[in-house]
Write a protein that holds these residues in place. Sequence first.
Motif, mmCIF file in Angstrom:
data_model
loop_
_atom_site.group_PDB
_atom_site.id
_atom_site.type_symbol
_atom_site.label_atom_id
_atom_site.label_comp_id
_atom_site.label_asym_id
_atom_site.label_seq_id
_atom_site.Cartn_x
_atom_site.Cartn_y
_atom_site.Cartn_z
ATOM 1 N N CYS A 285 0.869 -1.179 0.000
ATOM 2 C CA CYS A 285 0.000 0.000 0.000
ATOM 3 C C CYS A 285 0.904 1.226 0.000
ATOM 4 C CB CYS A 285 -0.872 -0.028 1.261
ATOM 5 S SG CYS A 285 -1.574 1.546 1.745
ATOM 6 N N CYS A 288 0.572 2.901 3.971
ATOM 7 C CA CYS A 288 1.102 2.208 5.159
ATOM 8 C C CYS A 288 2.195 1.206 4.810
ATOM 9 C CB CYS A 288 -0.027 1.503 5.910
ATOM 10 S SG CYS A 288 -0.733 0.110 5.036
ATOM 11 N N CYS A 306 -4.509 0.820 0.592
ATOM 12 C CA CYS A 306 -5.314 -0.298 1.082
ATOM 13 C C CYS A 306 -6.642 0.224 1.649
ATOM 14 C CB CYS A 306 -4.538 -1.065 2.157
ATOM 15 S SG CYS A 306 -4.403 -0.202 3.717
ATOM 16 N N CYS A 309 -6.374 2.208 4.991
ATOM 17 C CA CYS A 309 -5.938 3.600 4.813
ATOM 18 C C CYS A 309 -7.042 4.412 4.151
ATOM 19 C CB CYS A 309 -4.664 3.654 3.973
ATOM 20 S SG CYS A 309 -3.257 2.969 4.858
HETATM 21 ZN ZN ZN Z 1 -2.449 1.075 3.837
#
Ligand code: ZN
Length: 324
Positions: A285, A288, A306, A309
Motif C-alpha cells: 500500500c 502504510c 489499502c 488507509c
Molecule cells: Zn495502507
Amino acid sequence: MDRIDSDRGEQAIMLTRQVILQQIANGAVQPIQKIVVVEYDNAQQSPISFDHAGTHFEVLELIGIYRERHDDPSRLYLVRADDHIFGLCAVIRQSSDGMTRGRWVLRFRVEEPQEEPMLVDFRLKRIADFHGHLCPELVIGYRACLCALSHLELELLAAPGLRVQVENMTSALDAIQQMTGCTTGNNRLAARDNGKHIYTFVSGAGKGIRLTLKPNDVLFDPEFLMLEPRVQVGQATLWETARYQVLLDEHIVALLHLDETALFDVQPVWTTASIDNVTSALVPCSRCGELTAPTHLVVIERKRVCLTCASQTSVHVRDGLYPR
Ligand SMILES: [Zn+2]
Ligand SMILES: [Zn+2]
C-alpha cells in the motif's frame, strides 16, 4: 437419605451446562446442606475434592461460580464430580472481631433429567455441534438459510454459486457456513459488523433476496434483557443464571417456530457485483506499506492505498451486494 449411585459407569449421560441450568431452574435439585471438608486449589481457584456420605469425590469440572445473593460475599461453585453435579458453597461470614471466616457447605445435587433432550432437526443438531452450543443467533442464521434456499431453489439450479452477505458478526455466521458451504475462506461469504440481522443471498446469476429480521416479542423480552448483562459480567446468582438459560431456551424454540413471514422481511435483489478473483499477488500500500492484494487497493489522490488507509480518509470505497 440421599443415595448417590457412583456405579453408573459408562451408562452415565454427561449433562451439558445448558441442561444442568434447566434442571436447576425447574427445581430438579436434591437438597443436601451438609458441612464438608474441601480440598481447594488456590492456583486454579477451584475445589478439587470433597468427602460426602462416606464417598470421596474428585472434582472433574468447574461448571461455574455464582453468588448466592447479591449482598453476600459467599460463592457457590457448581461442580461435576463423579458423574454428578453438585452445588458447593464457600460460605463467607464477617465476624464481630472483623475477621473473615469461611466454611464449605454442600448445598445440593442436581438431578438427572428423565430423558436426554433431543434436537429433532438433524441439520440444526449438526450446526449446533459445529458451533459448540445452540443459541438464538444460530437459529436466526439457520432460519435465514432455510428461507433463502427455498426462495432461490430454481435460481440456484440454473445458476449455482450462491454468495452470502451478512451484516453482523454473531453466531449466525456459523449456521450460514454450515448450511450453505459459503465461507469467508472460499470468498463466497462476506461479513461486516453493522450489528444488524440482515442477510443477502445471491445466486451465480446475480439474482437474490435480502432478508431483514422483523421485530418480534422474543427480541424485546424485558426479563431476559434485565438478566443478560448480569450474566455476562458474572454478577448473576445461580438462580438468575438458571432462569436466564430457561428464557434462552424458550427464545430458541420461539424463533424456530415463528412463521417465516413474521420472522423476516424479504426483498428481491439484483446485483452485478462479482466476487473478486482470488489472487496470490501482493503489492505494498503506498500509504502504510503493508502488503495487500491488488484487488483490494483503491486509488486516492493518485495513490493506490489499502482499504484500511482508504477508510481513514473517509471515502466510500466499495459497494457490496445491495438492493438497487
Ligand atoms: Zn495502507
Ligand atoms: Zn452462539
